[in-house]
Design a protein around this motif. Structure first.
Motif, PDB file in Angstrom:
ATOM      1  N   GLY A  56      -5.613 -14.377  18.482  1.00 15.07           N
ATOM      2  CA  GLY A  56      -4.649 -15.299  17.887  1.00 15.07           C
ATOM      3  C   GLY A  56      -4.758 -15.329  16.374  1.00 15.07           C
ATOM      4  N   VAL A  57      -5.995 -15.408  15.870  1.00 17.62           N
ATOM      5  CA  VAL A  57      -6.209 -15.403  14.420  1.00 17.62           C
ATOM      6  C   VAL A  57      -5.833 -14.044  13.830  1.00 17.62           C
ATOM      7  CG1 VAL A  57      -7.968 -15.551  12.609  1.00 17.62           C
ATOM      8  CG2 VAL A  57      -7.978 -17.203  14.483  1.00 17.62           C
ATOM      9  N   TYR A 107      -3.680 -11.779  14.966  1.00 17.99           N
ATOM     10  CA  TYR A 107      -2.218 -11.625  14.951  1.00 17.99           C
ATOM     11  C   TYR A 107      -1.596 -12.521  13.876  1.00 17.99           C
ATOM     12  CZ  TYR A 107      -1.909  -8.880  19.261  1.00 17.99           C
ATOM     13  OH  TYR A 107      -2.003  -7.888  20.204  1.00 17.99           O
ATOM     14  N   GLY A 108      -2.146 -13.715  13.698  1.00 15.49           N
ATOM     15  CA  GLY A 108      -1.635 -14.606  12.656  1.00 15.49           C
ATOM     16  C   GLY A 108      -1.798 -14.004  11.266  1.00 15.49           C
ATOM     17  N   VAL A 109      -2.953 -13.400  11.008  1.00 18.83           N
ATOM     18  CA  VAL A 109      -3.192 -12.767   9.711  1.00 18.83           C
ATOM     19  C   VAL A 109      -2.276 -11.560   9.529  1.00 18.83           C
ATOM     20  CG1 VAL A 109      -4.900 -11.493   8.344  1.00 18.83           C
ATOM     21  CG2 VAL A 109      -5.554 -13.602   9.501  1.00 18.83           C
ATOM     22  N   SER A 131       0.620 -11.135  10.820  1.00 17.59           N
ATOM     23  CA  SER A 131       1.990 -11.601  10.587  1.00 17.59           C
ATOM     24  C   SER A 131       2.184 -12.064   9.145  1.00 17.59           C
ATOM     25  CB  SER A 131       2.351 -12.722  11.560  1.00 17.59           C
ATOM     26  OG  SER A 131       1.632 -13.900  11.250  1.00 17.59           O
ATOM     27  N   PRO A 172       4.773 -16.195  11.840  1.00 20.83           N
ATOM     28  CA  PRO A 172       3.305 -16.227  11.962  1.00 20.83           C
ATOM     29  C   PRO A 172       2.824 -17.135  13.095  1.00 20.83           C
ATOM     30  CG  PRO A 172       3.927 -16.420   9.670  1.00 20.83           C
ATOM     31  CD  PRO A 172       5.195 -16.526  10.478  1.00 20.83           C
ATOM     32  N   TYR A 225       3.777 -15.390  16.475  1.00 24.68           N
ATOM     33  CA  TYR A 225       2.972 -14.189  16.659  1.00 24.68           C
ATOM     34  C   TYR A 225       1.523 -14.549  16.996  1.00 24.68           C
ATOM     35  CZ  TYR A 225       2.135  -9.189  15.965  1.00 24.68           C
ATOM     36  OH  TYR A 225       1.848  -7.861  16.136  1.00 24.68           O
ATOM     37  N   ALA A 226       0.975 -15.579  16.350  1.00 23.25           N
ATOM     38  CA  ALA A 226      -0.394 -16.011  16.639  1.00 23.25           C
ATOM     39  C   ALA A 226      -0.508 -16.562  18.057  1.00 23.25           C
ATOM     40  CB  ALA A 226      -0.843 -17.054  15.627  1.00 23.25           C
ATOM     41  N   GLY A 229      -0.410 -13.681  20.426  1.00 25.32           N
ATOM     42  CA  GLY A 229      -1.695 -12.980  20.416  1.00 25.32           C
ATOM     43  C   GLY A 229      -2.739 -13.709  21.240  1.00 25.32           C
ATOM     44  N   PHE A 230      -2.779 -15.031  21.116  1.00 19.96           N
ATOM     45  CA  PHE A 230      -3.737 -15.826  21.882  1.00 19.96           C
ATOM     46  C   PHE A 230      -3.466 -15.707  23.381  1.00 19.96           C
ATOM     47  CE2 PHE A 230      -4.739 -19.781  24.094  1.00 19.96           C
ATOM     48  CZ  PHE A 230      -6.104 -19.858  23.872  1.00 19.96           C
TER      49      PHE A 230
END
Length: 88
Positions: free
Chosen positions: A18-19, A21-23, A25, A52, A55-56, A59-60
């Motif tokens: 999750g982190v 994918y957030g980064v 994005s 973001p 996307y996060a 990802g999670f």
């Protein structure tokens, strides 16, 4: 030295992905914003703001589901074999 990966913590991998994918994005979003500015599309700016977060979350959730599936498959197949080395 060979090791075998037989279990992965679903929640921990979900948090890491999750982190991650957030980064990722946050790296992609400026391109959406530039496209929205030069393309004069209001939807692009709104999408760039929420991308973001979405996307996060994806990802999670994807990480947690994938980890559960991996852990099931690892029980049947013995897991992924990999080689490690000692750091100097």
């Amino acid at each position: 030295m060979k090791k075998r990966l037989t279990y992965v913590s679903p929640l921990q991998l979900g948090i890491v992905l999750g982190v991650l994918y957030g980064v990722i994005s946050l790296i992609i979003v400026p391109f959406f914003i530039l496209g929205a500015i030069f393309g004069k599309a209001g939807f692009g700016v709104i999408f760039a703001i929420f991308f973001p977060i979405i996307y996060a979350i994806a990802g999670f959730v994807g990480g947690v589901i994938s980890t559960f599936i991996y852990n099931l498959v690892a029980k049947w197949t013995g897991g992924v074999e990999f080689t490690t080395s000692d750091a100097p």
